[in-house]
Design a protein around this motif. Sequence first.
Motif, PDB file in Angstrom:
ATOM      1  N   HIS A  67       9.760 -23.953  -2.010  1.00 20.86           N
ATOM      2  CA  HIS A  67       8.426 -23.710  -1.441  1.00 20.86           C
ATOM      3  C   HIS A  67       8.090 -22.223  -1.543  1.00 20.86           C
ATOM      4  CE1 HIS A  67       5.287 -23.109   1.574  1.00 20.86           C
ATOM      5  NE2 HIS A  67       5.046 -24.408   1.544  1.00 20.86           N
ATOM      6  N   HIS A  68       8.864 -21.384  -0.854  1.00 19.36           N
ATOM      7  CA  HIS A  68       8.701 -19.936  -0.980  1.00 19.36           C
ATOM      8  C   HIS A  68      10.055 -19.268  -0.785  1.00 19.36           C
ATOM      9  CE1 HIS A  68       8.247 -20.437   3.451  1.00 19.36           C
ATOM     10  NE2 HIS A  68       8.826 -19.249   3.521  1.00 19.36           N
ATOM     11  N   ILE A  69      10.131 -18.005  -1.156  1.00 18.97           N
ATOM     12  CA  ILE A  69      11.340 -17.206  -0.932  1.00 18.97           C
ATOM     13  C   ILE A  69      10.875 -15.925  -0.259  1.00 18.97           C
ATOM     14  CG2 ILE A  69      13.230 -15.927  -2.043  1.00 18.97           C
ATOM     15  CD1 ILE A  69      13.163 -18.097  -4.282  1.00 18.97           C
ATOM     16  N   THR A  70      11.590 -15.522   0.791  1.00 17.50           N
ATOM     17  CA  THR A  70      11.218 -14.305   1.532  1.00 17.50           C
ATOM     18  C   THR A  70      12.346 -13.287   1.431  1.00 17.50           C
ATOM     19  OG1 THR A  70       9.754 -15.504   3.023  1.00 17.50           O
ATOM     20  CG2 THR A  70      10.645 -13.410   3.837  1.00 17.50           C
ATOM     21  N   ALA A  71      11.958 -12.054   1.098  1.00 13.90           N
ATOM     22  CA  ALA A  71      12.939 -10.982   0.912  1.00 13.90           C
ATOM     23  C   ALA A  71      12.505  -9.752   1.706  1.00 13.90           C
ATOM     24  CB  ALA A  71      13.083 -10.651  -0.572  1.00 13.90           C
ATOM     25  N   HIS A 111      15.875 -12.774   2.438  1.00  9.89           N
ATOM     26  CA  HIS A 111      15.976 -13.115   3.853  1.00  9.89           C
ATOM     27  C   HIS A 111      16.201 -14.618   4.030  1.00  9.89           C
ATOM     28  CE1 HIS A 111      14.489 -13.758   7.999  1.00  9.89           C
ATOM     29  NE2 HIS A 111      14.940 -12.545   8.220  1.00  9.89           N
ATOM     30  N   HIS A 112      15.418 -15.426   3.335  1.00 13.80           N
ATOM     31  CA  HIS A 112      15.631 -16.878   3.389  1.00 13.80           C
ATOM     32  C   HIS A 112      14.971 -17.577   2.211  1.00 13.80           C
ATOM     33  CE1 HIS A 112      11.761 -16.404   5.666  1.00 13.80           C
ATOM     34  NE2 HIS A 112      11.435 -17.523   5.030  1.00 13.80           N
ATOM     35  N   VAL A 113      15.412 -18.803   1.985  1.00 14.25           N
ATOM     36  CA  VAL A 113      14.873 -19.646   0.913  1.00 14.25           C
ATOM     37  C   VAL A 113      14.231 -20.859   1.572  1.00 14.25           C
ATOM     38  CG1 VAL A 113      15.443 -21.069  -1.099  1.00 14.25           C
ATOM     39  CG2 VAL A 113      16.695 -18.928  -0.682  1.00 14.25           C
ATOM     40  N   ALA A 114      12.967 -21.128   1.227  1.00 18.32           N
ATOM     41  CA  ALA A 114      12.258 -22.273   1.823  1.00 18.32           C
ATOM     42  C   ALA A 114      12.068 -23.379   0.792  1.00 18.32           C
ATOM     43  CB  ALA A 114      10.912 -21.823   2.374  1.00 18.32           C
ATOM     44  N   PHE A 115      12.333 -24.588   1.244  1.00 17.68           N
ATOM     45  CA  PHE A 115      12.187 -25.788   0.421  1.00 17.68           C
ATOM     46  C   PHE A 115      10.918 -26.535   0.835  1.00 17.68           C
ATOM     47  CE2 PHE A 115      16.623 -24.657   0.687  1.00 17.68           C
ATOM     48  CZ  PHE A 115      17.072 -24.790  -0.617  1.00 17.68           C
ATOM     49  N   ILE A 172      10.878 -25.552   9.627  1.00 15.35           N
ATOM     50  CA  ILE A 172      12.117 -25.598  10.405  1.00 15.35           C
ATOM     51  C   ILE A 172      13.126 -24.689   9.689  1.00 15.35           C
ATOM     52  CG2 ILE A 172      11.778 -27.887  11.405  1.00 15.35           C
ATOM     53  CD1 ILE A 172      13.626 -29.040   9.241  1.00 15.35           C
ATOM     54  N   TYR A 173      14.067 -24.144  10.442  1.00 17.42           N
ATOM     55  CA  TYR A 173      15.052 -23.194   9.903  1.00 17.42           C
ATOM     56  C   TYR A 173      16.457 -23.628  10.287  1.00 17.42           C
ATOM     57  CZ  TYR A 173      10.911 -20.229   9.578  1.00 17.42           C
ATOM     58  OH  TYR A 173       9.663 -19.743   9.285  1.00 17.42           O
ATOM     59  N   TYR A 174      17.391 -23.417   9.381  1.00 18.74           N
ATOM     60  CA  TYR A 174      18.811 -23.679   9.671  1.00 18.74           C
ATOM     61  C   TYR A 174      19.647 -22.855   8.706  1.00 18.74           C
ATOM     62  CZ  TYR A 174      18.068 -27.015   5.798  1.00 18.74           C
ATOM     63  OH  TYR A 174      17.717 -27.589   4.609  1.00 18.74           O
ATOM     64  N   PHE A 204      18.154 -21.240   5.401  1.00 17.18           N
ATOM     65  CA  PHE A 204      17.266 -22.185   4.735  1.00 17.18           C
ATOM     66  C   PHE A 204      16.079 -22.477   5.647  1.00 17.18           C
ATOM     67  CE2 PHE A 204      20.497 -24.723   1.873  1.00 17.18           C
ATOM     68  CZ  PHE A 204      20.639 -23.621   1.053  1.00 17.18           C
ATOM     69  N   GLU A 205      14.955 -22.780   5.043  1.00 14.50           N
ATOM     70  CA  GLU A 205      13.742 -23.210   5.754  1.00 14.50           C
ATOM     71  C   GLU A 205      13.237 -24.442   5.014  1.00 14.50           C
ATOM     72  OE1 GLU A 205      10.787 -20.091   5.803  1.00 14.50           O
ATOM     73  OE2 GLU A 205       9.143 -21.460   6.301  1.00 14.50           O
ATOM     74  N   ILE A 206      12.623 -25.350   5.738  1.00 16.36           N
ATOM     75  CA  ILE A 206      11.882 -26.435   5.079  1.00 16.36           C
ATOM     76  C   ILE A 206      10.449 -26.310   5.546  1.00 16.36           C
ATOM     77  CG2 ILE A 206      11.607 -28.933   4.847  1.00 16.36           C
ATOM     78  CD1 ILE A 206      14.613 -29.247   5.147  1.00 16.36           C
TER      79      ILE A 206
HETATM   80 ZN    ZN Z   1       9.723 -18.552   5.225  1.00 11.30          ZN
END
Ligand code: ZN
Length: 311
Positions: free
Chosen positions: A9-13, A220-224, A258-260, A268-270
């Motif tokens: 979905h998105h990637i945050t850095a 920072h995180h990877v979102a699916f 959601i985050y885990y 990870f985020e969905i």
């Molecule tokens: Zn995010």
Amino acid sequence: MKANILGLHHITAMASDARRNLDFYTRALGLRFIKKSVNQDDPGTYHLYYGDYAGSPGTVLTFFPWPGLRRGRPGTGQSSAVGFSIPAGSLAFWQAHLPKLGVATKPIEQRFADQVLALTDPDGLPLELIATAETDARVPAPAKNIPSEHAIRGFHSSTLALSDAKATAALLTDTMGYRLVAVQGHRTRYTVTTGGPGTYVDLLTDPAIPRGLSGAGTVHHVAFRVADDAAEEDALALLQQRGLHVSPVIDRAYFRSIYYRESAGVLFEIATDQPGFAIDEPVESLGSFLSLPPRLEPHRAEIEAALPKLN
Ligand code: ZN
């Protein structure tokens, strides 16, 4: 039962200088600046979003630029590289274009059937332009100095560097609906749905990779992606059932999340595809207005005054 994930979905850095970050991603990489907002947990700093013309899921790279943030070190326990999809035959353009702007590139690497040109952003974040012969029908945002036939289509893949991939692989395949598609050396590639650029997650277990340290120039995180709220609720229930600590659904205005943390430490985020980035400004003028969540709107004047100016 598995979560109904559709790809990235998105990637945050993280970055250290908002202006330099904006200049690099729009001018050097030709992404569209689609949203100027603030870090909801730290509204004195920006949250900047880049993507295709409409900010479609699977194209959006976002940054928290904290002024003066110490540089991190990409490595294990992190998403260690952001892969972008470009058409096969476009590498020569990028090899000529990037040095003109002072951006160094590494020698071309063969990865599975594709050629990869690696570079880093001004904070040292590892990026990869992956020239793929696979079909990628996504339309890039128009950009100055970057002909559309060579432009970035969106994400190709996210690489996760791990000292041991077993538990992460099991989470991807047993719970998140991924399947193994290819192995090359220390790299194992997973995909969901019909596959293709924008869906891939590569697990990299090269023992030469150091442990990652969080800071500027790291992910920072990877979102699916999931299609809607029902798929998000299903994913949440399923992850909890498998014993993961998952956040409740959080409304991020442009999507619900959601985050885990998976067991190797990668956050990870969905996120839902809806409602998208046009919810608070028209698609034609995305990124031109400082978007604030409703609770911060009463403080707009002080927030705007404290943020560095961006052109
Ligand atoms: Zn995010």
